[in-house]
Enzyme design. Structure first.
Site, PDB file in Angstrom:
ATOM      1  N   ASP A 196       0.901  -1.284   0.171  1.00  0.00           N
ATOM      2  CA  ASP A 196      -0.056   0.086   0.105  1.00  0.00           C
ATOM      3  C   ASP A 196       0.930   1.181   0.035  1.00  0.00           C
ATOM      4  O   ASP A 196       1.716   1.374   0.915  1.00  0.00           O
ATOM      5  CB  ASP A 196      -0.716  -0.040   1.170  1.00  0.00           C
ATOM      6  CG  ASP A 196      -2.042   0.868   1.283  1.00  0.00           C
ATOM      7  OD1 ASP A 196      -2.155   1.681   0.131  1.00  0.00           O
ATOM      8  OD2 ASP A 196      -3.021   0.856   2.095  1.00  0.00           O
ATOM      9  N   ASP A 214      -2.588   2.434  -6.113  1.00  0.00           N
ATOM     10  CA  ASP A 214      -1.725   2.306  -5.120  1.00  0.00           C
ATOM     11  C   ASP A 214      -1.691   1.334  -4.152  1.00  0.00           C
ATOM     12  O   ASP A 214      -0.990   1.150  -3.306  1.00  0.00           O
ATOM     13  CB  ASP A 214      -1.812   3.832  -4.492  1.00  0.00           C
ATOM     14  CG  ASP A 214      -3.108   3.937  -3.676  1.00  0.00           C
ATOM     15  OD1 ASP A 214      -3.980   2.991  -3.939  1.00  0.00           O
ATOM     16  OD2 ASP A 214      -3.286   4.618  -2.730  1.00  0.00           O
ATOM     17  N   GLU A 215      -2.236  -0.082  -4.675  1.00  0.00           N
ATOM     18  CA  GLU A 215      -2.405  -1.295  -3.701  1.00  0.00           C
ATOM     19  C   GLU A 215      -2.498  -2.388  -4.323  1.00  0.00           C
ATOM     20  O   GLU A 215      -3.176  -2.621  -5.588  1.00  0.00           O
ATOM     21  CB  GLU A 215      -3.606  -0.694  -2.884  1.00  0.00           C
ATOM     22  CG  GLU A 215      -3.825  -1.810  -1.720  1.00  0.00           C
ATOM     23  CD  GLU A 215      -5.447  -1.623  -1.025  1.00  0.00           C
ATOM     24  OE1 GLU A 215      -5.530  -2.135  -0.142  1.00  0.00           O
ATOM     25  OE2 GLU A 215      -5.943  -0.665  -1.355  1.00  0.00           O
TER      26      GLU A 215
END
Length: 455
Positions: free
Chosen positions: A11, A105-106
């Site tokens: 993350d 983003d993860e």
């Protein structure tokens, strides 16, 4: 069942805000808020410095401004974030063929499937090496969680924030989960959490103590068995490799049939907003809005409407879903509702500039902003706060703010010292939009990100 902590969850830390700080030296170490800047805009990401003041994602922008009036408020630059995200995802795919992106983003990674890790020591080394590679390639930081399951890896990455690594050792999972809130478990949202709290269950250990039969009685068979297994730290969900996404959808099943037409409408609106959040999290937009309704007698109806062009505007999706609902008879009761978007496309320059100009709403907004009133007279170019520009004399910079016929620009680059600020007329012919600069030498460039200011 997997016994080694070889599921990795990455993350990125305050991704949008951190990318803005990395590209703008004057904002490093300062409060930065990224999101829709209109009266009904919401926060997409807040830097850790802004979070100290209580600002967080999904908060109305007006509330954020009250809490942190001196923060820098910027319009998102999606193509810029996407270019960085693609570089990070390439690093993940170098570790394993099983990479499951959840948003820009993860992502989850099955390290064992790629031979990158097979035990605790090798998993930790792979995680630390990944964090170093991300920092080297992008200049940004990411937090890594390692565990034997997806649920625990995600919990570990939350504990690792910001810029850390946490590994949950096999055999310690139950002790770790026990005192945690029931909300830590996947699928336990505010409504289920409140329902369990009213039954005297607030922690994961209390779920275990209540027993599987009691949990099924409280939340239903479909949800209860899975929730009880996760409370025992059992999560067999595999990491699913990325596929070409054909649609994005969300749906909810209700323990008790909904008969009230007003509540049905509200549920459809809420699902539309959730669908748009997921759509934007994947950097997509779509043309076809789909409504799914399962009625009291288990008959399932679907209705769809195709728009003239792709959208990720929550107001457009809500309105289309509401129109579709009008053609469905729900008088006997509804047990499931779903909203989806298909006919997907990547964000376009037009999408991005509409966002920047305040014509598009960004994540989790609860209503659409009214279009600006058209005033007779000379048109004025608008310059979105935070976006890149170039001046014929002063070089590369970014828009700090604009209004009343003036635009203020700070001239600096990712590898420069904090730059000087200058103000120009909005129609200054020497000032033009520019592509974002790479954050590191050899980093990703974002061609085609330039959009002419609207008039």
């Amino acid at each position: 069942m997997r016994t080694a902590p070889t599921i990795l969850h990455l993350d990125m830390d305050a991704f949008f805000a951190s990318a803005e700080q990395a590209s703008k030296p004057s904002l490093r170490g300062k409060a930065v808020v990224v999101g829709g800047l209109g009266p009904r805009g919401v926060v997409a990401t807040a830097s850790y410095e802004a979070r100290v003041f209580g600002v967080h994602s999904a908060m109305p922008m007006a509330q954020a401004r009250r809490l942190a009036p001196n923060a820098a408020y910027l319009v998102p630059r999606f193509l810029f974030y996407r270019a960085i995200s693609e570089q990070v995802m390439r690093l993940l795919r170098a570790l394993s063929p099983l990479v499951e992106p959840l948003s820009l983003d993860e992502a989850f990674v099955d390290l064992e499937a790629g031979g990158a890790a097979w035990d605790e020591e090798s998993a930790r080394l792979a995680g630390e090496r990944l964090r170093a590679d991300i920092r080297d390639r992008t200049g940004l930081t990411g937090s890594v969680g390692l565990a034997a399951s997806k649920m625990l890896a995600k919990i570990a990455s939350e504990q690792a924030k910001p810029d850390g690594l946490v590994l949950i050792r096999p055999g310690t999972e139950r002790a770790l989960l026990g005192p945690m809130s029931v909300r830590i478990l996947p699928g336990v949202g505010p409504a289920t959490g409140d329902h369990l709290r009213r039954a005297g269950i607030t922690t994961v250990e209390e779920i275990v103590e209540a027993g599987e039969d009691e949990l099924v009685r409280l939340v239903g068979k479909a949800h209860g068995h899975g929730l009880y297994a996760m409370a025992l730290a059992r999560d067999e969900r595999p990491v699913v490799a990325e596929r070409d996404t054909k649609s994005v959808s969300v749906e909810d099943t209700y323990d008790v049939d909904i008969h009230d037409r007003i509540r049905v409408r509200l549920e459809v609106q809420r699902l539309a907003d959730r669908c748009v959040r997921r759509l934007r999290g994947a950097g997509l937009s779509g043309r076809t809005i789909v409504l799914k309704v399962r009625r009291y007698d288990f008959s399932t109806l679907t209705r769809s409407e195709t728009l003239r062009g792709p959208t990720d505007d929550p107001a457009v999706v809500r309105e289309a879903a509401a129109r579709l609902l009008e053609s469905v008879d729900t008088t006997g009761g509804v047990r499931l509702l779903g909203v989806g978007v298909s006919g997907l496309a990547d964000f376009t320059q037009e999408d991005l500039f509409a966002q920047a100009a305040g014509e598009e709403r960004f994540e989790e907004e609860v209503a659409a902003e009214e279009p600006a009133e058209v005033v007779a007279g000379p048109a004025e170019r608008r310059w979105p706060a935070g976006h890149d520009v170039r001046h014929a004399e002063y070089g590369h910079g970014w828009v700090q703010g604009s209004g009343l016929g003036r635009v203020t620009v700070r001239f600096e680059t990712p590898d420069s010292a904090p730059g000087r600020v200058r103000t120009f007329r909005t129609d200054d012919p020497a000032l033009e939009p520019a592509d974002p600069l790479p954050l590191t030498p050899g980093g990703p460039v974002t061609p085609g990100a330039v959009t002419e200011p609207s008039v």
